[in-house]
Enzyme design. Structure first.
Site, PDB file in Angstrom:
ATOM      1  N   TYR A   1      -6.850   0.293  -1.721  1.00 35.48           N
ATOM      2  CA  TYR A   1      -6.843  -0.413  -0.444  1.00 35.48           C
ATOM      3  C   TYR A   1      -5.450  -0.858  -0.028  1.00 35.48           C
ATOM      4  CZ  TYR A   1     -11.809  -0.858  -1.661  1.00 35.48           C
ATOM      5  OH  TYR A   1     -13.099  -0.608  -2.028  1.00 35.48           O
TER       6      TYR A   1
ATOM      7  N   PRO B   1     -10.644  -3.010  -8.073  1.00 30.55           N
ATOM      8  CA  PRO B   1      -9.208  -2.735  -8.109  1.00 30.55           C
ATOM      9  C   PRO B   1      -8.678  -2.435  -6.715  1.00 30.55           C
ATOM     10  CG  PRO B   1     -10.297  -1.620  -9.909  1.00 30.55           C
ATOM     11  CD  PRO B   1     -11.390  -2.208  -9.050  1.00 30.55           C
ATOM     12  N   CYS B   2      -7.502  -2.975  -6.409  1.00 30.85           N
ATOM     13  CA  CYS B   2      -7.015  -2.941  -5.028  1.00 30.85           C
ATOM     14  C   CYS B   2      -6.114  -1.764  -4.722  1.00 30.85           C
ATOM     15  CB  CYS B   2      -6.276  -4.238  -4.709  1.00 30.85           C
ATOM     16  SG  CYS B   2      -4.776  -4.477  -5.701  1.00 30.85           S
ATOM     17  N   GLN B   3      -5.797  -0.898  -5.713  1.00 30.25           N
ATOM     18  CA  GLN B   3      -4.816   0.152  -5.465  1.00 30.25           C
ATOM     19  C   GLN B   3      -5.221   1.067  -4.311  1.00 30.25           C
ATOM     20  OE1 GLN B   3      -6.017  -0.759  -8.377  1.00 30.25           O
ATOM     21  NE2 GLN B   3      -4.438  -0.798  -9.965  1.00 30.25           N
TER      22      GLN B   3
END
Length: 425
Positions: free
Chosen positions: A126, A122-124
């Protein structure tokens, strides 16, 4: 030849669907822990790709529970909640019918090994936007370290290559003072894999260059097992400079080209009882999820005004200040960022994001007559999902799945390019 593939952090399957569309890969197993995403991926594998045992191959499970993930599990408690918990642990899990508890070892051994692992945590943690919103800049977010579990799976099964997809914000993200990208590079190097020597220079791609009607920058990090060739960097540079660019489109696709043929959906504002919450027409459509959510009369009027401003060429509301001033005037509150954006019919869309589950103020339809934000199907088309790709869940789940997905068309191009690398290893 088809290459055997595992998909981690699979979501609803955008990345995997693109790889399967390339015709170069065989699904062995996938791991995802949010149930709407799991149901959607299972449905796609069954209906599109004819994988009859998809309910077993797609594991609704927490990748942080590595030992059970590899060897199998037996708990029969409830499914994990839709949102991840702050401590990085889900309180409840579900085995059947989503994963039969056998673990990844079972599927990898049955396949005789695997060739490639794909996916991206999950990119949240980053994303730049996520760090701005969080009081600690996401430094304490456990999702900073989910890549370590991706690394563990790669280390256990030793595929020839892996594809690690994420947001460009990964390049500037730090947790304990060390850049995350350095941790990722050193981590994979320690288990015998090499990524390109300058990720910022080579690995950043824009989905709009590959036929996706959306400006969406992402990192596509290809890793190659060091023992497979003498100079990994030569192959990696060739991948980014020669092989992948071959799959670029000759021209960029616009929003109108993506969604313009879908039936119009217009507000119904004749009935006084509906003025507090405006409903929309429901025309017959050949695909699912082309339906508008309700809006307040105020928002309908704002959307129509802004879309007409663009269509007429007046362009009075095209800069951040004028849009922020408009928001303050209409809503009665100040905002540090402008809240409205009309999608331009003759350009690619701005980046589709999961925030669409809350409101679509930054994804206003370009047609003033329709006075609304985009439907889930329009968002899906802008993400390059085929019309026969259905989403299993409620509208909130669907917007989140679409916004978090890798555009399948971009994934198909990456899959084709990676297959050329696999062919020479």
């Amino acid at each position: 030849m088809s290459y055997k593939m595992i998909d981690l952090f699979a979501g609803c399957g955008g990345l995997e669907d693109g790889f399967l569309q390339s015709g170069k890969y065989e699904d062995i197993a996938a791991v995802e822990w949010l149930q709407p995403q799991v149901k959607t991926l299972i449905n796609r594998l069954e209906t599109k790709w004819g994988i009859k045992d998809a309910k077993n191959r797609v594991m609704c499970f927490d990748i942080q529970r590595e030992d059970e993930l590899f060897k199998g599990w037996s708990d029969d408690s409830k499914a994990p909640s839709r949102e991840m918990l702050s401590n990085g642990k889900a309180s409840r899990y579900k085995t059947g019918p989503y994963g039969d508890g056998k673990g990844l070892d079972h599927f990898v051994n049955a396949a005789g090994g695997i060739d490639i692992i794909i996916g991206g945590p999950p990119c949240q943690a980053y994303s730049v936007a996520g760090r701005v919103r969080d009081e600690n800049g996401m430094k304490d977010d456990y999702r900073n370290y989910l890549f370590e579990h991706y690394l563990s799976v790669v280390n256990r099964y030793q595929p020839k290559v892996f594809v690690f997809e994420n947001v460009p914000g990964l390049l500037s993200a730090m947790s304990d003072g060390t850049p995350i990208i350095q941790l990722i590079e050193s981590g994979f190097s320690s288990i015998g894999y090499e990524i390109v020597d300058d990720v910022k220079k080579y690995a950043k791609v824009d989905a709009s260059d590959y036929g996706v009607p959306q400006n969406r920058e992402r990192l596509i990090i290809l890793g190659i097992r060091k023992d497979l060739c003498e100079d990994v960097q030569v192959i990696l540079h060739r991948f980014y400079l020669e092989i992948l660019p071959k799959y670029k489109s000759k021209k960029k696709k616009t929003v109108a080209e993506a969604i313009g043929d879908l039936p119009k959906i217009t507000p119904i504002i004749n009935d006084e009882e509906l003025k507090s919450r405006i409903g929309y027409s429901k025309p017959e459509c050949h695909t699912t999820w082309h339906r508008a959510r309700h809006h307040s009369l105020r928002d309908v009027e704002i959307y129509r005004m802004l879309a007409n401003d663009i269509q007429s060429g007046r362009n009075e509301y095209v800069d951040s200040k004028s849009l922020s001033d408009l928001y303050e005037e209409k809503v009665g509150a100040k905002s540090p960022i402008h809240r409205y954006h009309v999608l331009r019919a003759d350009e690619p869309s701005t980046t589709i994001i999961s925030h669409l589950d809350r409101d679509g103020n930054r994804f206003i339809h370009y047609d003033p007559e329709q006075g609304r934000d985009i439907t889930p199907r329009e968002a899906a088309r802008i993400q390059s999902f085929d019309d026969d790709f259905d989403f299993i869940g409620n509208q909130t789940d669907t917007y989140i799945m679409i916004g978090n997905a890798v555009p399948p068309l971009l994934a198909k191009c990456v899959g084709l390019a990676v297959s050329e690398v696999l062919d020479i290893l």
